[in-house]
Each structure stands twice: as structure tokens, then as C-alpha cells.
Write a protein that holds these residues in place. Structure first.
Motif, PDB file in Angstrom:
ATOM      1  N   ILE A 147      24.998  26.445  -4.489  1.00 60.67           N
ATOM      2  CA  ILE A 147      24.194  26.185  -5.579  1.00 60.67           C
ATOM      3  C   ILE A 147      23.151  24.970  -6.010  1.00 60.67           C
ATOM      4  O   ILE A 147      22.461  25.271  -6.631  1.00 60.67           O
ATOM      5  N   LYS A 148      23.128  24.325  -4.810  1.00 64.21           N
ATOM      6  CA  LYS A 148      22.271  23.420  -4.707  1.00 64.21           C
ATOM      7  C   LYS A 148      20.819  23.965  -4.047  1.00 64.21           C
ATOM      8  O   LYS A 148      19.588  23.052  -4.129  1.00 64.21           O
ATOM      9  N   ASN A 149      21.001  24.979  -3.305  1.00 59.39           N
ATOM     10  CA  ASN A 149      19.957  25.693  -2.663  1.00 59.39           C
ATOM     11  C   ASN A 149      18.861  25.916  -3.788  1.00 59.39           C
ATOM     12  O   ASN A 149      19.032  26.583  -4.897  1.00 59.39           O
ATOM     13  N   GLU A 150      17.411  25.577  -3.420  1.00 57.47           N
ATOM     14  CA  GLU A 150      16.519  25.636  -4.411  1.00 57.47           C
ATOM     15  C   GLU A 150      16.153  26.957  -4.746  1.00 57.47           C
ATOM     16  O   GLU A 150      15.998  27.242  -5.832  1.00 57.47           O
ATOM     17  N   SER A 151      16.231  27.846  -3.863  1.00 60.52           N
ATOM     18  CA  SER A 151      15.754  29.132  -4.109  1.00 60.52           C
ATOM     19  C   SER A 151      16.646  29.886  -4.936  1.00 60.52           C
ATOM     20  O   SER A 151      16.612  30.721  -5.541  1.00 60.52           O
ATOM     21  N   TYR A 152      18.052  29.496  -4.721  1.00 55.53           N
ATOM     22  CA  TYR A 152      18.893  30.032  -5.676  1.00 55.53           C
ATOM     23  C   TYR A 152      19.011  29.364  -7.003  1.00 55.53           C
ATOM     24  O   TYR A 152      19.131  30.373  -7.952  1.00 55.53           O
ATOM     25  N   GLN A 168      22.963  21.927 -16.942  1.00 52.61           N
ATOM     26  CA  GLN A 168      22.291  23.174 -17.218  1.00 52.61           C
ATOM     27  C   GLN A 168      22.713  24.227 -16.126  1.00 52.61           C
ATOM     28  O   GLN A 168      23.052  25.384 -16.335  1.00 52.61           O
ATOM     29  N   GLN A 169      22.592  23.925 -14.843  1.00 50.12           N
ATOM     30  CA  GLN A 169      23.043  24.595 -13.603  1.00 50.12           C
ATOM     31  C   GLN A 169      24.529  25.194 -13.892  1.00 50.12           C
ATOM     32  O   GLN A 169      24.735  26.102 -13.553  1.00 50.12           O
ATOM     33  N   ARG A 211      26.949  34.329  -3.556  1.00 50.75           N
ATOM     34  CA  ARG A 211      25.606  33.860  -4.054  1.00 50.75           C
ATOM     35  C   ARG A 211      24.278  33.941  -2.928  1.00 50.75           C
ATOM     36  O   ARG A 211      23.307  34.502  -3.357  1.00 50.75           O
ATOM     37  N   LYS A 212      24.936  33.882  -1.660  1.00 47.86           N
ATOM     38  CA  LYS A 212      23.655  33.973  -0.510  1.00 47.86           C
ATOM     39  C   LYS A 212      23.235  35.401  -0.499  1.00 47.86           C
ATOM     40  O   LYS A 212      22.089  35.611  -0.432  1.00 47.86           O
ATOM     41  N   GLU A 213      24.388  36.260  -0.529  1.00 46.73           N
ATOM     42  CA  GLU A 213      24.067  37.761  -0.454  1.00 46.73           C
ATOM     43  C   GLU A 213      23.372  38.075  -1.488  1.00 46.73           C
ATOM     44  O   GLU A 213      22.009  38.804  -1.216  1.00 46.73           O
TER      45      GLU A 213
END
Lengths: 192, 238
Positions: free
Chosen positions: A90-95, B35-36, A164-166
Motif C-alpha cells: 500500500i506504500k506503492n505510489e502507483s497503488y 487517509q490511506q 492489490r498488485k493484481e
């Protein structure tokens, strides 16, 4: 009708949905569910009065799902220490960008969520279903699946990270979301 | 987000933290981080709804399962009934076998009850009459004087009769020993009936039979009572 059977009947839809979502081949859902109910009925003398009937039933249902998925090495992997897959995901920017509006993200993913669920191992999927669908606590999931508490968290963490990646990959590939390299390219052009 | 908090972040999304833990965690997070996590909670809830949109158990399937369970129950009941039936038959057979063995253990000439002996008696109870009966049939043996209680056994005369043993007419004296029937055959020594009874004793009726020499006669004491030997002192040669 037997009170035991009545208790199952009261929750039959919930139990069935769990089986339906857990097995890879949904065409055998009826058979798996029937065999689980029959197995529960035959072994009803093993149920301890006053204990958690719902959790007991889910243990039987999960076992049947494992058999149906032919994944018998469910206890082959005991990861007792929580591992940090999910927080990394969830730290992934794109996500982060994709999920800025969670409702929109889920709507965009549509049935891809179910496809992504099928890509998880039965153990990861069972943990996720028991938590997300049935709202069991970590402790109850550990009892149902007969695995350590920490392993439950790790399976959940890894399952969610994969999911989430999928979904993010799907969002990029389907054009709903710009790929990171495209974003970088566009940003570079703006700078120039 | 600090790595040390990862577990808590995870538990936060799953609602596994206590109120105070939630407050403490929220106070440590930036607005963006919080928020996340709220977004993640929403995603989880949305996933849950999506997964719960699967079909439930159809009524047809439930009817089928109920029928299978009923069939299973009936099978169990019938299996219980069969088991009971088998048990009843087995018990009856065992009882019959037991009594047959008991009955077969003793030939018909071994008395089964005092009443049976009383019915068969040609002379009853009186010692003098019985002695006359013995003498009348040419047997030089008489009933000895014995107390009511002999060797701790309560013994009384029931009667006497002539019985056929191995084709011979044999004098038989009937006793009641502690409520159990006993008889004493008086057979000529080495006669057909004597040899027959000696052979019978060897066969397996040892505990029920005792033989004693009374001059030219053999007194054969017969009883299902273990202490048939007590009867041996009840007759004496003349």
C-alpha cells in the motif's frame, strides 16, 4: 428437523458463499457444500456443546475446500512471524494513486477482484474470506484453520498484497490508470 | 509509516485494536497516512460486499441435502434396529446354548429336581419302608442311620424306586441334599449297570458321581450337587 441441521440451515447461504468463493472450480460448489454438510452432520457428536458452532462449521467447510482444490499441503508453510507484505504494497505510489477514490477503484476493478482472488493460494484465500467476508477475528481464524496466530496475519498480509498488485496491474493494463513509466515520461516532457 | 508499526496498521484495518490502541495509533500517523488507512478500510469493506454477492444455497440443493441426511438417519436407525435384532438373537442363542450344554453335561438319569424325584418314588420318605423296598428287591444294602445334618449338609430321604440302567432294573434311593436332588443306585458289582455307570463317571460326570463298594454291590451316588460324596455314608451293607 434436527436442531443441529436447523442451525446449519439458518446459515446455509453464508456457508455456501464461502465455499463458492474459496474453490477454484465453482461448478463443484454444490458437491463440496453437500459433502461438508453431510460430514458435519455425521460428526455432530464431536461438536462440543457451548463452543463456537460457526467456527466449527467453517473448519469443516475449509477442509472440504482444500480437498476440492487438491491443495493438501496446507500446513506445509508455517510462518509464525508476521511479514510485512501488505504495508509495502500500500506504500506503492502507483497503488496510492489508484486508490485515491476507493469506490471508483473497486468499480473499475469489477469482477477482476474475483479473478484476482482465484490467483491466491487456498490458505491465503481462506484467511481473506474468513476475515473480509465473515469478519472472524485473527484468533478465530487461527482456530478454524488450525495454524498459529502469526501465520494468519502473514497469509492475510500476503494475500492482500497480491490482490492489490493484481488489481493495480489490471487497472494499468486495461487503460484505467496510467502506467508508472508513462507518468514518468509525461512528467519528463513537461519538464523539457 | 514506520516498520515497527506495520502490525498495528494491519490490525487497525481489520478492527482488531482496542479503542485506546486506535487512539494512540491515529495520533502517531500523518493525515495522509491516516487517509490511506481509511481508504484501505473502505476497500476491504467493498471487497467483502463483492465477495458476498456470490449466490447462496439454492432451495433445491438444500432439499437434496436434507433428503440425503434423512436417508442417512434412516439407515442408521435401521442399522441400530438390525444390531438390536442381532443382539437379541445372539443372546437367545447363547442362553439356549448354555442350557443345552448344561443339560447335555448330565444325562437324563441324573436328577434335576427334588420334586422330580418325589414324583418318581415308588415308596416315599419313610426309612423303614424304603429299607423293606430294597430288601424286597434282593439287595443286601440298607440305609444307614444318619443325622439330619451330615458334614454340614442337611440331608433327608425322599423315596426309592426301580430304574432301568443299561437295561438292568436297579434299586435307586432318592435324597434331598440341601434342597438339591441326589440319588444312590445300588448295582451288582461288575454287572452291566455297574460297568455302565463306571464308564459314565469316567466320561465327565466325575463331579456328579461317586462310587463306593458295598459288599457285592456298588453304591453309585449321583447328584448335580458338588458334594455328591456326602451321600456315600448314607448306605451300608447288611
Amino acid at each position: 428437523m434436527d436442531t443441529f441441521l436447523k442451525e446449519i440451515e439458518e446459515r446455509k447461504d453464508e456457508f455456501y458463499r464461502y465455499v463458492y468463493r474459496n474453490i477454484w472450480d465453482t461448478s463443484v460448489a454444490d458437491d463440496v457444500f453437500s459433502s461438508a454438510v453431510l460430514a458435519a452432520y455425521k460428526s455432530k457428536s464431536n461438536f462440543k456443546e457451548g463452543s463456537n458452532f460457526r467456527a466449527w462449521m467453517y473448519r469443516i467447510l475449509t477442509n472440504k475446500c482444500f480437498v476440492a482444490n487438491r491443495e493438501i499441503s496446507r500446513r506445509g508453510e508455517n510462518i509464525d512471524d508476521y511479514q510485512n507484505y501488505f504495508v509495502d504494497a500500500i506504500k506503492n505510489e502507483s497503488y496510492k494513486k489508484a486508490t485515491r477514490d476507493p469506490d471508483e477503484f473497486l468499480e473499475m476493478c469489477g469482477d477482476e477482484v474475483l479473478v484476482a482472488m482465484k490467483k491466491l493460494s487456498t490458505m491465503e484465500r481462506s484467511c481473506l474470506l474468513l476475515k473480509t467476508m465473515q469478519h472472524f477475528s485473527y484468533k478465530e481464524i487461527a482456530e478454524i484453520l488450525e495454524i498459529p496466530f502469526g501465520t494468519v496475519m502473514t497469509h492475510l498480509s500476503r494475500g492482500r498484497a497480491k490482490l492489490r498488485k493484481e488489481l493495480t496491474d489490471y487497472a494499468h493494463e486495461s487503460g484505467h490508470l496510467k502506467k508508472p513509466e508513462v507518468i514518468a515520461f509525461e512528467q519528463g516532457r513537461k519538464t523539457v | 509509516m514506520k516498520k515497527v508499526e506495520d502490525k498495528f496498521l494491519f490490525a487497525y484495518i481489520d478492527g482488531e485494536l482496542s479503542v485506546s490502541e486506535v487512539e494512540e495509533l491515529e495520533s502517531q500517523l500523518s493525515k495522509e497516512e491516516l487517509q490511506q488507512l481509511v481508504s484501505e478500510k473502505k476497500i476491504e469493506r467493498g471487497l467483502g460486499n463483492k465477495l458476498n454477492s456470490a449466490p447462496g444455497c439454492s432451495s433445491d440443493l438444500w432439499s437434496q441435502i436434507s433428503s440425503e441426511i434423512s436417508a442417512e438417519e434412516n439407515l442408521q436407525k435401521s442399522s441400530y434396529s438390525k444390531t438390536w435384532l442381532y443382539l437379541t438373537f445372539a443372546t437367545a442363542a447363547a442362553i439356549t446354548l448354555f442350557f443345552s450344554i448344561e443339560w447335555a453335561k448330565y444325562p437324563s438319569w441324573i436328577p434335576q429336581s427334588v420334586v422330580e424325584l418325589a414324583d418318581q418314588s415308588q415308596v416315599k420318605v419313610d426309612k423303614a419302608l424304603i429299607n423293606d423296598f430294597i430288601a424286597k428287591h434282593g439287595v443286601p444294602v440298607k440305609i444307614a442311620d444318619f443325622p439330619d445334618t451330615h458334614h454340614g449338609r442337611k440331608i433327608s430321604l425322599v423315596g426309592a424306586a426301580i430304574e432301568k440302567v443299561a437295561g438292568d432294573d436297579v434299586v435307586s434311593i432318592y435324597f434331598n441334599c440341601c434342597g438339591k436332588p441326589g440319588k444312590v443306585y445300588l448295582v451288582p458289582e461288575n454287572g452291566k449297570s455297574d460297568l455302565f455307570l463306571q464308564n459314565e463317571k469316567k466320561k465327565s460326570h466325575g463331579s456328579a458321581m461317586k462310587l463306593a463298594n458295598k459288599g457285592k454291590y456298588t453304591a453309585v451316588y449321583v447328584s448335580t450337587h458338588k458334594d455328591a460324596g456326602v451321600l456315600s455314608a448314607l448306605t451300608t451293607e447288611i
